[in-house]
Design a protein around this motif. Structure first.
Motif, mmCIF file in Angstrom:
data_model
loop_
_atom_site.group_PDB
_atom_site.id
_atom_site.type_symbol
_atom_site.label_atom_id
_atom_site.label_comp_id
_atom_site.label_asym_id
_atom_site.label_seq_id
_atom_site.Cartn_x
_atom_site.Cartn_y
_atom_site.Cartn_z
ATOM 1 N N SER A 797 0.825 -1.200 0.000
ATOM 2 C CA SER A 797 0.000 0.000 0.000
ATOM 3 C C SER A 797 0.858 1.249 0.000
ATOM 4 N N MET A 798 0.427 2.245 -0.768
ATOM 5 C CA MET A 798 1.124 3.528 -0.747
ATOM 6 C C MET A 798 0.473 4.486 0.247
ATOM 7 N N TRP A 799 -0.620 4.041 0.885
ATOM 8 C CA TRP A 799 -1.335 4.906 1.813
ATOM 9 C C TRP A 799 -0.787 4.758 3.228
ATOM 10 N N PRO A 800 -0.554 5.861 3.931
ATOM 11 C CA PRO A 800 -0.043 5.771 5.307
ATOM 12 C C PRO A 800 -1.112 5.251 6.264
ATOM 13 N N THR A 801 -0.660 4.575 7.306
ATOM 14 C CA THR A 801 -1.595 4.046 8.302
ATOM 15 C C THR A 801 -2.147 5.140 9.197
ATOM 16 N N VAL A 802 -1.428 6.256 9.289
ATOM 17 C CA VAL A 802 -1.855 7.379 10.128
ATOM 18 C C VAL A 802 -2.093 8.587 9.238
ATOM 19 N N SER A 803 -3.253 9.199 9.373
ATOM 20 C CA SER A 803 -3.622 10.354 8.555
ATOM 21 C C SER A 803 -3.300 11.641 9.287
ATOM 22 N N HIS A 804 -2.676 12.578 8.568
ATOM 23 C CA HIS A 804 -2.387 13.879 9.163
ATOM 24 C C HIS A 804 -3.660 14.712 9.211
ATOM 25 N N LEU A 805 -3.918 15.287 10.359
ATOM 26 C CA LEU A 805 -5.164 16.031 10.571
ATOM 27 C C LEU A 805 -4.908 17.518 10.358
ATOM 28 N N SER A 806 -5.257 18.024 9.206
ATOM 29 C CA SER A 806 -5.124 19.454 8.932
ATOM 30 C C SER A 806 -6.424 20.160 9.296
ATOM 31 N N ASP A 807 -6.414 21.484 9.202
ATOM 32 C CA ASP A 807 -7.609 22.271 9.529
ATOM 33 C C ASP A 807 -8.795 21.942 8.643
ATOM 34 N N ILE A 808 -8.527 21.434 7.425
ATOM 35 C CA ILE A 808 -9.631 21.179 6.493
ATOM 36 C C ILE A 808 -9.906 19.684 6.338
ATOM 37 N N HIS A 809 -9.379 18.889 7.262
ATOM 38 C CA HIS A 809 -9.632 17.444 7.236
ATOM 39 C C HIS A 809 -11.118 17.187 7.491
ATOM 40 N N PRO A 810 -11.717 16.199 6.826
ATOM 41 C CA PRO A 810 -13.139 15.910 7.037
ATOM 42 C C PRO A 810 -13.506 15.655 8.500
ATOM 43 N N VAL A 811 -12.612 15.079 9.293
ATOM 44 C CA VAL A 811 -12.913 14.841 10.709
ATOM 45 C C VAL A 811 -13.016 16.158 11.462
ATOM 46 N N VAL A 812 -12.129 17.106 11.151
ATOM 47 C CA VAL A 812 -12.189 18.419 11.798
ATOM 48 C C VAL A 812 -13.460 19.150 11.392
ATOM 49 N N GLU A 813 -13.810 19.074 10.114
ATOM 50 C CA GLU A 813 -15.043 19.724 9.655
ATOM 51 C C GLU A 813 -16.270 19.083 10.302
ATOM 52 N N TRP A 814 -16.250 17.780 10.469
ATOM 53 C CA TRP A 814 -17.354 17.063 11.127
ATOM 54 C C TRP A 814 -17.505 17.534 12.574
ATOM 55 N N LEU A 815 -16.418 17.611 13.310
ATOM 56 C CA LEU A 815 -16.474 18.071 14.695
ATOM 57 C C LEU A 815 -16.930 19.524 14.780
ATOM 58 N N THR A 816 -16.464 20.347 13.859
ATOM 59 C CA THR A 816 -16.858 21.756 13.864
ATOM 60 C C THR A 816 -18.362 21.893 13.704
ATOM 61 N N ASP A 817 -18.945 21.132 12.794
ATOM 62 C CA ASP A 817 -20.395 21.179 12.604
ATOM 63 C C ASP A 817 -21.133 20.687 13.842
ATOM 64 N N LYS A 818 -20.622 19.658 14.485
ATOM 65 C CA LYS A 818 -21.286 19.130 15.681
ATOM 66 C C LYS A 818 -21.234 20.129 16.834
ATOM 67 N N VAL A 819 -20.127 20.836 16.952
ATOM 68 C CA VAL A 819 -19.999 21.842 18.009
ATOM 69 C C VAL A 819 -20.978 22.983 17.784
ATOM 70 N N LEU A 820 -21.173 23.361 16.531
ATOM 71 C CA LEU A 820 -22.031 24.509 16.224
ATOM 72 C C LEU A 820 -23.474 24.305 16.670
ATOM 73 N N VAL A 821 -23.889 23.069 16.775
ATOM 74 C CA VAL A 821 -25.297 22.825 17.107
ATOM 75 C C VAL A 821 -25.487 22.463 18.580
ATOM 76 N N GLN A 822 -24.465 22.688 19.403
ATOM 77 C CA GLN A 822 -24.605 22.385 20.824
ATOM 78 C C GLN A 822 -25.545 23.350 21.521
ATOM 79 N N PHE A 823 -25.615 24.555 21.004
ATOM 80 C CA PHE A 823 -26.588 25.505 21.522
ATOM 81 C C PHE A 823 -27.833 25.445 20.646
ATOM 82 N N GLY A 824 -28.949 25.713 21.252
ATOM 83 C CA GLY A 824 -30.220 25.587 20.552
ATOM 84 C C GLY A 824 -30.417 26.672 19.514
ATOM 85 N N ARG A 825 -31.593 26.633 18.928
ATOM 86 C CA ARG A 825 -31.929 27.572 17.873
ATOM 87 C C ARG A 825 -31.755 29.010 18.339
ATOM 88 N N GLN A 826 -30.889 29.730 17.657
ATOM 89 C CA GLN A 826 -30.642 31.148 17.892
ATOM 90 C C GLN A 826 -30.292 31.425 19.360
#
Length: 1006
Positions: A797-826
């Motif tokens: 495999s040419m793919w690394p076993t460990v993925s580097h987590l940059s600011d635009i990584h899908p996991v970071v974007e997923w967490l950012t969206d989840k954090v945004l909805v911790q407070f209720g509507r408006q």
């Protein structure tokens, strides 16, 4: 409620304006959604097109697209914001929410600095950041540039950095990358492993598969947002035009864009379809010029149709400097930056191979009958010798016979066989028509028969003495250290497929390599790659040669690998078995191992077949001279591409052969080349930057509650979202390696919303690394780089076993969206601090253009004290010491009073924005005004002498560019959003009741 351009509580939106910034919450169909992007729809009746993700329970994490002309969309008004005390430990929830909003908000049009340059898995080299800086510069109406760096500087990395900056600006949601088939997977690999930008690879079969999965008539290119596809698949513009014309891209990348120059070609038609339908356009080519100024001007019009008024008269450097960038290895900034990451190349060793007796007989045949010296020549020793003309009916074919023989007698035999068959066919057709065949055919047929007999008499290469160059190749490979017990790798280039196949057959046994009986007699140490193989077969060859754990040691390849393909990962030795009659092709070959990332001295050898036959045209006649000229040009200019003024390898070789046919020499060809007196082209291709390493590209101002530390943000988000159940909920676990470098892993299959996002990752990566079951990530760049290097040492495999987590990584974007909805509507959190004197409201203000993109973003701190100045939000947060060490000592003093202040504070923020609106608008309109002036000048200079058809084109272009200018201006009222409130804690120190009725105790700082 928002319907077709009207919004409750807000003035009617102006035409072309959208009022839904990314990160805002909207109410549609009685469900809450988070805005990802919003633009004006193609049809006025549709209103705004909003891409959103579900927030409320019933639609959580569902993706949807709404049109305000169809659905009622309610943008939650800032005056109605509900203030909620933050009861989390150390105000963790409020800090995360603010950080998520900061991360989700695109950088505005006015921000030209780079925001993410040091966040990726690559060395932070200023020269590789320049293209992104240029794309975002004030002189460019849109991010549209040509990256014309020479071979090996890292154009893929430069493209990745530019795309990342566009993504951070909300201008990279929809990306299309078009590359040659040979580098498609390589490009996909680099963008994911280094930048965390996933590109879905599509080929014709992939498109057909998607079309089977989606409803009939749906556009397959809308199925994935970020796509990479080969130009060979997409160039069938007739098949895909109707799909491409119905989609608007944020960014389009076209690699090897010199292929777009030819008007009327399929590739050009593809580019002309895509260019008007994308905001950003990145073209890349090490050879973007074909020697014709008009053609280069034509390429530039794809970037800016109003850049050049007269395609025959312009100054490339002065007039187009904002649209293209070109550097060589000797450019100061490049030279100062590459350090040990690109070792200097060694000299090319020309190895003379004295022809064998059998080969001399072929030289004699060629000299006497195929390529005799012209009458009066002293080449044969006496001026009165005249061997006569060539026996061939085609003088150019005679030189093809020579070049084929200089490759190998095997290749010559095949060429002779094909020529005999072609001549027999000509004779047959003449007979069918009752015509006498060309009398010149007979002598050529006789000469071909003699050549066939001579080649047949030569050995098959299994024994010493069968071929001089073959013996020399085996000797050199042994000298380099290639053998069954060595890891040394060598790439051997030849122009002829028969030569490649022959070498792959006869060389391995002479080096001691044995066929694997278990693998049907295949020698695993050898790979052959040429254009006759399928793309999958070529991909497997490239991948194997780049993996240190693979047994391959010898790669015999044709010039299919000479353009854009990386062969330097495990190899620094290259042998030219035969030599192209083109400086460009020689340089392209050498660039496969002589490129950024090569830590060993690239070493080149060339086998030069010599003859003692008087007048023989052996490899010293052309090949050795071109090798010397390429090496000289590389040392002096960093590139050989402008040496002749012919910027296409095929044309360069064709012109050289014509010079030889007419009795000239290589020296005559080089002396008469158009580059000798074309100062304009020298200005383009001699562009050498004078930037010193101290002049770094400007950096963007990006506020952060975590000091820009994405690791701290992610770890805090996990702690807040999952607390002590993270392991069960998402399989989260932390680890350190032997060097105490941290990583963490999670199980995406336990989080369906995350798993859906990861489906956009390269399928081979998902499958080989078992990402759905377990995904291992790290913020440690050193660990990630080691794992990437380790992957190349693997066998499977040419793919690394460990993925580097940059600011635009899908996991970071997923967490950012989840954090945004911790407070209720408006809702907005109230954070208490003993360091706050008066209640301070943190408010986001955004002005946008008609395309829905932010032009101005202001993060404001508005005091409740009348007349108090509006301060930057970051100053207020710093003064209140909001951070992981700020413990909760009590709730807000008077929540009801704070709530009552919201409308007045919003009004104050609006007044502040209005006060400085003209000043900020000037920052935006200044560059637009400058372009408007250039557009006017272009129109005036283009019209005189233009045909009626050309006049219409000029007027249409001027109107289109003027309309775009209007769309880029700031328009309408600002959008305001109350994000949080800072207040002094109640004097009794009482803690408010936590959600669910439990009292909140203190926690530890994260």
């Amino acid at each position: 409620m928002t319907t077709a351009g009207t919004m409750e509580g807000t003035p009617v939106a102006q035409q072309g304006e959208t009022r839904y910034p990314p990160g805002a919450q909207i109410l549609v169909r009685d469900e809450e959604w988070l805005v990802r992007t919003a633009v004006r729809a193609g049809h006025p009746d549709d209103g705004d097109q909003i891409e959103a993700i579900g927030v409320s329970e019933f639609v959580r994490d569902e993706e949807a697209v709404f049109f305000t002309g169809i659905d009622k969309v309610e943008l939650l008004e800032p005056e109605k914001t509900l203030l909620v005390p933050d009861t989390s430990s150390y105000f963790r929830r409020g800090r995360l929410f603010l950080e998520a909003v900061l991360r989700k908000t695109p950088l505005p049009q006015s921000e030209r600095g780079l925001a993410l340059t040091d966040r990726f898995l690559l060395d932070p080299l200023p020269y590789q950041q320049r293209p992104a800086e240029l794309a975002l510069s004030m002189r460019n109406l849109r991010p549209r540039i040509l990256i014309a760096d020479v071979v090996g500087l890292g154009k893929t990395l430069e493209i990745g950095l530019t795309l990342a900056e566009l993504i951070r600006r909300g201008r990279g949601e929809r990306i299309l990358v078009v590359t040659p088939q040979s580098v498609l997977e390589q490009f996909q690999h680099e963008l994911w492993t280094r930048f965390s930008i996933p590109l879905v690879r599509l080929d014709s079969l992939g498109i057909q598969r998607i079309q089977r999965e989606i409803p009939a008539g749906r556009n397959p290119f809308t199925h994935y947002k970020r796509v990479i596809i080969s130009v060979d698949t997409l160039k069938n513009i007739g098949q895909y035009r109707h799909h491409l014309e119905r989609i608007q891209w944020d960014a389009v990348v076209i690699d090897e864009s010199h292929n777009l120059i030819n008007q009327g070609s399929q590739r050009r038609a593809l580019a002309e379809t895509l260019a008007p339908r994308t905001d950003a356009l990145l073209l890349a080519s090490a050879t973007p010029h074909n020697g014709d100024k008009r053609s280069f001007a034509d390429l530039i019009t794809l970037l800016d149709p109003a850049a050049i008024a007269d395609p025959d008269h312009y100054d490339p450097a002065a007039d187009l400097g904002h649209l293209f960038i070109r550097r060589t290895k000797i450019s100061p900034e490049v030279r100062n930056g590459i350090g040990t990451e690109w070792a200097d190349r060694g000299p090319t060793r020309s190895l003379h191979c004295a022809a064998t007796e059998a080969e001399e007989k072929i030289f004699a045949e060629l000299t006497e009958h195929w390529l005799p010296a012209p009458s009066g020549s002293t080449e044969f020793g006496t001026a009165d010798q005249d061997p006569g003309g060539s026996v061939s009916t085609d003088p150019l074919f005679a030189y093809n016979v020579l070049k084929t023989f200089l490759s190998s007698h095997v290749a010559l035999a095949e060429t002779v066989t094909r020529r005999i068959a072609a001549l027999e066919e000509r004779v047959r057709k003449a007979g069918e028509k009752g015509l006498r065949p060309d009398p010149a055919i007979g002598p050529e047929q006789a000469a071909l028969a003699r050549l066939r007999a001579l080649t047949a008499s030569m050995g098959d290469g299994t024994a010493q003495g069968d071929s001089a160059k073959l013996d020399a190749l085996v000797e050199q490979l042994r000298e380099i250290g290639v053998g069954p017990r060595s890891d040394t790798r060598v790439v051997v280039f030849s122009e002829r497929v028969p030569t490649l196949k022959w070498l792959a057959k006869v060389v391995p046994p002479r080096l001691g390599f044995r066929a694997d009986k278990a693998d049907k007699g295949v020698v695993k140490a050898v790979r052959v790659m040429h254009g006759g193989l399928s793309e999958e077969e070529q991909r497997l060859c490239r991948e194997a040669f780049g993996l240190a754990g693979d047994p391959v040691r010898l790669l015999f390849t044709g010039d299919v690998a000479s353009e854009g393909v990386n062969l330097h990962r495990q190899c620094h030795q290259l042998i030219h078995y035969d030599i192209p009659w083109s400086l460009i092709r020689i340089e392209q070959r050498n660039g496969r191992i002589d490129r950024y990332g090569q830590r060993h001295e690239p070493q080149f050898r060339a086998l030069i077949l010599t003859s003692s036959q008087p007048g023989a045209k052996d490899d010293r006649t052309v090949a050795e001279k071109l090798l010397a000229r390429e090496e000289e040009a590389h040392k002096l200019n960093g590139t050989a591409e402008a040496e002749t003024g012919y910027y296409r390898a095929d044309e360069e070789e064709r012109r050289l052969i014509r010079e030889l046919v007419e009795g000239g020499t290589v020296e005559d060809f080089l002396a008469s080349a158009p580059a000798a007196d074309d100062t304009d082209l020298a200005g383009l291709f001699g562009q050498v930057d004078t930037i010193t390493e101290e002049e770094l590209p400007p950096r963007a101002e990006v506020p952060s509650l975590f000091g820009g530390d994405t690791a701290a943000f992610v770890n805090t988000a996990f702690a807040e979202l999952y607390a002590d159940r993270a392991e069960d909920a998402i399989g989260l676990s932390y680890a350190e390696d032997a060097k105490r470098r941290p990583s963490f892993s999670l199980s995406p299959d336990k989080a369906p919303d995350l798993l859906r996002r990861l489906k956009a990752l390269p399928p081979s990566y998902l499958k080989e690394q078992g990402v759905a079951e377990r995904m291992i990530l790290t913020f440690d760049r050193e660990l990630a780089q080691d794992k990437l290097t380790e992957a190349r040492e693997a066998t499977d495999s040419m793919w690394p076993t460990v993925s580097h987590l940059s600011d635009i990584h899908p996991v970071v974007e997923w967490l950012t969206d989840k954090v945004l909805v911790q407070f209720g509507r408006q809702e907005a959190p109230v954070i208490t601090s003993p360091h706050v004197t008066h209640p301070t409201f943190l408010i986001q203000g955004i002005y946008s253009n008609a395309l829905g993109r932010p032009t101005v973003v202001r993060w404001m701190a508005v005091s409740s004290e009348p007349g108090a100045p509006v301060e930057p939000m970051t100053d207020a947060l710093a003064a209140a010491r909001v951070g992981p060490a700020l413990a909760r000592t009590g709730g807000p003093r008077d929540l009801a009073r704070l709530q009552s202040l919201v409308p007045a504070v919003v009004a104050a923020a609006r007044d502040h924005l209005e006060k400085y609106k003209a000043e900020w608008a000037e920052q935006i309109s200044g560059p637009l005004t400058e372009y408007r002036d250039r557009l006017k000048e272009w129109r005036q200079d283009s019209l005189p002498g233009a045909s009626a058809r050309r006049e219409r084109q000029i007027e249409e272009t001027a109107d289109e560019q003027a309309h775009l200018l209007e769309q880029l201006n700031t328009t309408g009222l600002p959008l305001l959003r109350v994000l949080a409130v800072l207040d002094k804690p109640a004097p009794d120190g009482a803690l408010p009741e936590a959600p669910g009725g439990e009292e909140c105790g203190e926690g530890e700082p994260t």
